[in-house]
Design a protein around this motif. Structure first.
Motif, PDB file in Angstrom:
ATOM      1  N   GLU A 230       0.827  -1.195   0.000  1.00 58.20           N
ATOM      2  CA  GLU A 230       0.000   0.000   0.000  1.00 58.20           C
ATOM      3  C   GLU A 230       0.869   1.256   0.000  1.00 58.20           C
ATOM      4  OE1 GLU A 230      -3.239   0.055  -0.259  1.00 58.20           O
ATOM      5  OE2 GLU A 230      -3.373  -2.130  -0.282  1.00 58.20           O
ATOM      6  N   PRO A 231       0.419   2.335  -0.653  1.00 58.80           N
ATOM      7  CA  PRO A 231       1.186   3.582  -0.624  1.00 58.80           C
ATOM      8  C   PRO A 231       1.324   4.104   0.800  1.00 58.80           C
ATOM      9  CG  PRO A 231      -0.649   3.705  -2.197  1.00 58.80           C
ATOM     10  CD  PRO A 231      -0.807   2.438  -1.451  1.00 58.80           C
ATOM     11  N   ASP A 232       2.494   4.612   1.100  1.00 60.15           N
ATOM     12  CA  ASP A 232       2.751   5.203   2.417  1.00 60.15           C
ATOM     13  C   ASP A 232       2.053   6.557   2.482  1.00 60.15           C
ATOM     14  OD1 ASP A 232       3.678   6.254   4.761  1.00 60.15           O
ATOM     15  OD2 ASP A 232       5.808   5.917   4.332  1.00 60.15           O
ATOM     16  N   GLU A 233       1.105   6.708   3.423  1.00 64.64           N
ATOM     17  CA  GLU A 233       0.342   7.946   3.514  1.00 64.64           C
ATOM     18  C   GLU A 233       1.222   9.143   3.850  1.00 64.64           C
ATOM     19  OE1 GLU A 233      -2.845   7.422   6.220  1.00 64.64           O
ATOM     20  OE2 GLU A 233      -3.873   5.903   5.014  1.00 64.64           O
ATOM     21  N   GLU A 234       2.391   8.886   4.425  1.00 63.16           N
ATOM     22  CA  GLU A 234       3.284   9.984   4.789  1.00 63.16           C
ATOM     23  C   GLU A 234       4.373  10.223   3.738  1.00 63.16           C
ATOM     24  OE1 GLU A 234       4.841   9.209   8.641  1.00 63.16           O
ATOM     25  OE2 GLU A 234       2.877   9.168   9.634  1.00 63.16           O
ATOM     26  N   ALA A 235       4.289   9.471   2.643  1.00 64.28           N
ATOM     27  CA  ALA A 235       5.347   9.582   1.636  1.00 64.28           C
ATOM     28  C   ALA A 235       5.289  10.898   0.871  1.00 64.28           C
ATOM     29  CB  ALA A 235       5.250   8.414   0.650  1.00 64.28           C
ATOM     30  N   GLY A 236       4.125  11.538   0.858  1.00 61.45           N
ATOM     31  CA  GLY A 236       4.000  12.787   0.118  1.00 61.45           C
ATOM     32  C   GLY A 236       3.867  12.543  -1.375  1.00 61.45           C
ATOM     33  N   GLU A 237       3.934  13.634  -2.133  1.00 63.92           N
ATOM     34  CA  GLU A 237       3.802  13.531  -3.574  1.00 63.92           C
ATOM     35  C   GLU A 237       5.042  12.868  -4.182  1.00 63.92           C
ATOM     36  OE1 GLU A 237       1.114  14.326  -5.422  1.00 63.92           O
ATOM     37  OE2 GLU A 237       0.154  14.624  -3.462  1.00 63.92           O
ATOM     38  N   PRO A 238       4.866  12.091  -5.249  1.00 62.99           N
ATOM     39  CA  PRO A 238       6.039  11.471  -5.880  1.00 62.99           C
ATOM     40  C   PRO A 238       6.955  12.518  -6.494  1.00 62.99           C
ATOM     41  CG  PRO A 238       4.070  11.158  -7.223  1.00 62.99           C
ATOM     42  CD  PRO A 238       3.612  11.739  -5.926  1.00 62.99           C
ATOM     43  N   THR A 239       8.225  12.178  -6.579  1.00 66.16           N
ATOM     44  CA  THR A 239       9.216  13.042  -7.225  1.00 66.16           C
ATOM     45  C   THR A 239      10.008  12.205  -8.213  1.00 66.16           C
ATOM     46  OG1 THR A 239      11.023  12.609  -5.678  1.00 66.16           O
ATOM     47  CG2 THR A 239       9.410  14.317  -5.054  1.00 66.16           C
ATOM     48  N   LEU A 240      10.808  12.873  -9.035  1.00 67.53           N
ATOM     49  CA  LEU A 240      11.631  12.134  -9.991  1.00 67.53           C
ATOM     50  C   LEU A 240      12.691  11.282  -9.300  1.00 67.53           C
ATOM     51  CD1 LEU A 240      12.167  14.507 -13.043  1.00 67.53           C
ATOM     52  CD2 LEU A 240      10.936  12.337 -12.942  1.00 67.53           C
ATOM     53  N   GLU A 241      13.048  11.643  -8.080  1.00 67.82           N
ATOM     54  CA  GLU A 241      13.995  10.820  -7.333  1.00 67.82           C
ATOM     55  C   GLU A 241      13.475   9.388  -7.201  1.00 67.82           C
ATOM     56  OE1 GLU A 241      16.926  11.709  -5.998  1.00 67.82           O
ATOM     57  OE2 GLU A 241      16.845  13.768  -6.726  1.00 67.82           O
ATOM     58  N   ASP A 242      12.161   9.236  -7.102  1.00 65.68           N
ATOM     59  CA  ASP A 242      11.586   7.896  -6.980  1.00 65.68           C
ATOM     60  C   ASP A 242      11.860   7.038  -8.209  1.00 65.68           C
ATOM     61  OD1 ASP A 242      10.284   8.391  -4.447  1.00 65.68           O
ATOM     62  OD2 ASP A 242       8.812   9.594  -5.545  1.00 65.68           O
ATOM     63  N   PHE A 243      12.138   7.659  -9.337  1.00 64.65           N
ATOM     64  CA  PHE A 243      12.345   6.921 -10.583  1.00 64.65           C
ATOM     65  C   PHE A 243      13.816   6.638 -10.864  1.00 64.65           C
ATOM     66  CE2 PHE A 243       8.272   8.930 -10.962  1.00 64.65           C
ATOM     67  CZ  PHE A 243       7.499   8.070 -11.717  1.00 64.65           C
ATOM     68  N   HIS A 244      14.721   7.394 -10.259  1.00 63.13           N
ATOM     69  CA  HIS A 244      16.121   7.335 -10.676  1.00 63.13           C
ATOM     70  C   HIS A 244      16.758   5.981 -10.423  1.00 63.13           C
ATOM     71  CE1 HIS A 244      16.685  12.008 -10.678  1.00 63.13           C
ATOM     72  NE2 HIS A 244      15.924  11.565 -11.651  1.00 63.13           N
ATOM     73  N   GLU A 245      16.491   5.375  -9.281  1.00 62.60           N
ATOM     74  CA  GLU A 245      17.105   4.081  -8.988  1.00 62.60           C
ATOM     75  C   GLU A 245      16.615   3.018  -9.965  1.00 62.60           C
ATOM     76  OE1 GLU A 245      17.514   0.852  -5.312  1.00 62.60           O
ATOM     77  OE2 GLU A 245      16.630   2.831  -4.950  1.00 62.60           O
ATOM     78  N   ARG A 246      15.332   3.063 -10.273  1.00 62.23           N
ATOM     79  CA  ARG A 246      14.791   2.079 -11.207  1.00 62.23           C
ATOM     80  C   ARG A 246      15.368   2.267 -12.602  1.00 62.23           C
ATOM     81  NH1 ARG A 246       9.898  -0.269 -10.091  1.00 62.23           N
ATOM     82  NH2 ARG A 246      10.481   0.273  -7.976  1.00 62.23           N
ATOM     83  N   LEU A 247      15.562   3.509 -13.014  1.00 58.21           N
ATOM     84  CA  LEU A 247      16.150   3.770 -14.329  1.00 58.21           C
ATOM     85  C   LEU A 247      17.586   3.268 -14.397  1.00 58.21           C
ATOM     86  CD1 LEU A 247      14.738   7.343 -15.007  1.00 58.21           C
ATOM     87  CD2 LEU A 247      14.216   5.285 -16.318  1.00 58.21           C
ATOM     88  N   ARG A 248      18.354   3.472 -13.333  1.00 59.08           N
ATOM     89  CA  ARG A 248      19.737   2.974 -13.321  1.00 59.08           C
ATOM     90  C   ARG A 248      19.756   1.444 -13.379  1.00 59.08           C
ATOM     91  NH1 ARG A 248      20.216   6.932  -9.055  1.00 59.08           N
ATOM     92  NH2 ARG A 248      21.261   8.834  -9.813  1.00 59.08           N
ATOM     93  N   ALA A 249      18.823   0.803 -12.658  1.00 57.60           N
ATOM     94  CA  ALA A 249      18.788  -0.659 -12.663  1.00 57.60           C
ATOM     95  C   ALA A 249      18.438  -1.190 -14.043  1.00 57.60           C
ATOM     96  CB  ALA A 249      17.768  -1.159 -11.629  1.00 57.60           C
ATOM     97  N   ALA A 250      17.567  -0.479 -14.758  1.00 52.61           N
ATOM     98  CA  ALA A 250      17.133  -0.943 -16.069  1.00 52.61           C
ATOM     99  C   ALA A 250      18.136  -0.622 -17.168  1.00 52.61           C
ATOM    100  CB  ALA A 250      15.782  -0.317 -16.408  1.00 52.61           C
ATOM    101  N   LEU A 251      18.742   0.575 -17.113  1.00 53.92           N
ATOM    102  CA  LEU A 251      19.533   1.070 -18.236  1.00 53.92           C
ATOM    103  C   LEU A 251      21.007   1.246 -17.925  1.00 53.92           C
ATOM    104  CD1 LEU A 251      16.995   3.755 -19.497  1.00 53.92           C
ATOM    105  CD2 LEU A 251      17.305   1.425 -20.329  1.00 53.92           C
ATOM    106  N   GLY A 252      21.406   0.980 -16.692  1.00 53.43           N
ATOM    107  CA  GLY A 252      22.817   1.096 -16.342  1.00 53.43           C
ATOM    108  C   GLY A 252      23.110   2.377 -15.591  1.00 53.43           C
ATOM    109  N   PRO A 253      24.205   2.391 -14.832  1.00 54.30           N
ATOM    110  CA  PRO A 253      24.521   3.553 -13.980  1.00 54.30           C
ATOM    111  C   PRO A 253      24.855   4.809 -14.758  1.00 54.30           C
ATOM    112  CG  PRO A 253      26.324   1.972 -13.973  1.00 54.30           C
ATOM    113  CD  PRO A 253      25.191   1.304 -14.688  1.00 54.30           C
ATOM    114  N   GLU A 254      25.226   4.689 -16.027  1.00 53.23           N
ATOM    115  CA  GLU A 254      25.622   5.860 -16.811  1.00 53.23           C
ATOM    116  C   GLU A 254      24.472   6.479 -17.587  1.00 53.23           C
ATOM    117  OE1 GLU A 254      28.613   6.995 -16.355  1.00 53.23           O
ATOM    118  OE2 GLU A 254      29.017   5.265 -15.062  1.00 53.23           O
TER     119      GLU A 254
END
Length: 551
Positions: A230-254
């Motif tokens: 379930e979404p964390d009620e205290e997490a607040g609005e999503p930001t691009l930071e939430d996507f960065h780790e997933r993008l690195r895992a999918a496409l590489g650290p560079e």
């Protein structure tokens, strides 16, 4: 309470793609309607993006295809990646459709195009209008609507709820909307980005910590990631930071990371299906009937097809043809499609979201296997594109007693989508297509002849054309298709004199429908209503009598 003037024959609740598609097709056939919508203005954002081949065929019939294509980006394939590299490519190029691709067209752009077309056809649209109550009897429906500060009573023959997952119409009917919520939630971001990814493909990454979808849009990219629990009620609005780790895992650290987002959103998904699509003179369509995971881009497309199926039935009903059995066929045809779609999307969603390592490995192996079998991959693409939707068990479709519909049959079965084929007009030598006939919202009788029809065939054809009642002129058109010159003695009657003559110059029609002298009746939604050899012409006339006159 005020009483609405210029009462429409059909009142549509909801101005999304489903409601606007329905309204346009009613107006094309000359049936006045009104759309009401609670929202004062169209939303600028929407999760819906993908338009499949079947929806593009529908938009071609509606006269909006060029505008839709101008606002979209065609995607040639779906590319699925695993943690260790590519798993499967699903190529749209082999689709037997004039539109062999997935078109990425954001829903707000699509709605703007549909609304313009609806208004140009004379459609009446009330925005900021809230449905409060609805009552019906044997003669019609009375809806109470709050609009411009007043409560207005609108009388209409029929009402359709195309008002989404939280449908007021469904609520007023008291219909169950059964299903479940998924445990996972999702984050969405529309970004300006220049990744090292093909920009004509939908990219899906199945990763250990959650999935990532990267979709090229007409401008920029859409990113979607899944989060477990379930979404964390205290997490607040999503930001691009939430996507960065997933993008690195999918496409590489560079990989370059997006720095700004035009839109960020968090959402959850459900799987739900309404118990009934119709209660007497009130019907439901689109998300008011069914909601599902956005995986596979099925929801908006299924709603558009609901509307295209329903529109011609409402038209005939409003003209006094077909009766209640015609309206009953809407649920008989479309609810099984939604059930099948929900099962498929649910299985796809659950498989994509598995976390256990062993299950992920088994899933990835199956995907590699499917990707290595072109025939299976083509079947999956055709299913996703909704070209294999059929109504073979519908009470509205039949075959003549001598029709060949067994395992060795050639051509579509009653209820199938009618295949497309390129033809040539004998009147002006110009190109024609079978699917192009749908631009006239009527039934189309396709009379297929051998290259050199014999005397008996010519006699039967002449008799059939002479006997088609002129009262069907508002419901039916005839197209003669053959390999030769198609010269015939002129039959009598207004119906017979309006026959199109097209030549199957390259043999595409015969390849799709088989050889011989046969008749094919195509419904206004592009599905086959009736098939038979030409010698069964008398049975066709009896079928038309039952279907168009409701006897």
């Amino acid at each position: 309470m005020m009483t609405g003037s210029n009462a429409p024959k059909v009142l549509i609740v909801g101005a999304g793609p489903t409601g606007l598609t329905l309204g346009i097709n009613l107006l094309r056939a000359g049936v006045p309607c009104r759309i009401i919508d609670r929202q004062e203005e169209r939303s600028e954002h929407s999760r819906a993006l993908g338009l499949h081949a079947r929806s593009l065929e529908i938009f071609d019939a509606m006269g909006v295809l060029d505008a839709v294509l101008a606002e979209g980006r065609p995607l040639s394939m779906i590319r699925v990646h695993g943690e260790k590299g590519p798993l499967m490519d699903l190529d749209f190029g082999a689709l037997a459709s004039p539109f062999p691709y997935l078109l990425c067209c954001p829903q707000p752009r699509l709605e703007a195009i549909l609304e313009r077309r609806y208004r140009r056809l004379g459609g009446d649209l009330w925005r900021g209008a809230e449905l409060l109550q609805a009552q019906q009897d044997g003669s019609g429906v009375t809806a109470v609507v709050r609009h411009d500060g007043d409560e207005v009573a609108i009388g209409t023959q029929l009402m359709v709820g195309a008002d989404g997952a939280h449908s007021k119409v469904r609520e007023l009917l008291g219909l169950p909307f059964e299903g479940h919520d998924y445990r996972e939630h999702f984050l969405l971001a529309d970004v300006d980005w220049a990744p090292n990814l093909a920009d004509d493909a939908f990219h899906g990454f199945l990763l250990a910590d959650g999935n990532l979808a990267a979709i090229p849009m007409p401008d920029g990219w859409r990113l979607v990631i899944s989060e477990n629990g379930e979404p964390d009620e205290e997490a607040g609005e999503p930001t691009l930071e939430d996507f960065h780790e997933r993008l690195r895992a999918a496409l590489g650290p560079e990989t370059p990371l997006p720095e700004q987002a035009r839109w960020l959103s968090r959402f959850t998904i459900q799987r739900r299906l309404v118990s009934h699509y119709r209660r007497n003179r009130i019907l439901l369509a689109g998300d008011a009937c069914h909601v599902q995971s956005p995986l596979g881009a099925q929801g908006m497309n299924t709603g558009i097809a609901d509307a295209f199926n329903l529109a011609w039935k409402l038209v005939l009903f409003c003209r006094g043809r077909g009766g209640g059995a015609l309206l009953d066929s809407y649920q008989r045809e479309r609810r099984p499609v939604a059930e099948d779609m929900l099962r498929g999307v649910d299985a796809l969603s659950r498989a994509s979201l598995v976390r256990a390592r062993a299950l992920r490995g088994a899933r990835d192996s199956l995907l590699r296997l499917a990707g290595g079998r072109p025939q299976l991959a083509r079947r999956l693409v055709r299913r996703a594109s909704q070209l294999d939707v059929h109504y073979r068990h519908s009470p509205l479709v039949e075959a003549g007693p001598d029709a060949e519909v067994g395992r060795r049959r050639q051509g579509p079965l009653p209820g199938d989508r009618v295949p497309d084929a390129a033809l040539v007009s004998l009147r002006d030598g110009g190109p024609r297509r079978v699917q192009g006939l749908l631009r006239q919202p009527l039934h189309h009788l396709l009379l297929q002849l051998d290259e050199a029809p014999d005397h008996r065939t010519r006699v039967i054809l002449h008799a059939l054309l002479s006997r088609l009642p002129d009262e069907y002129l508002n419901e039916l058109r005839v197209t003669l298709i053959g390999r030769g010159d198609l010269e015939l003695d002129p039959p009598q009657g207004a119906m017979a004199k309006a026959v199109h003559r097209w030549r199957d110059e390259h043999g595409e029609f015969q390849a799709a429908f088989g050889p011989g002298s046969r008749l094919w009746l195509m419904r206004p939604d592009g599905h086959l209503a009736y098939r038979a050899p030409l010698t069964d012409a008398d049975y066709l006339l009896a079928y038309l009598e039952r279907m168009l006159r409701g006897v």
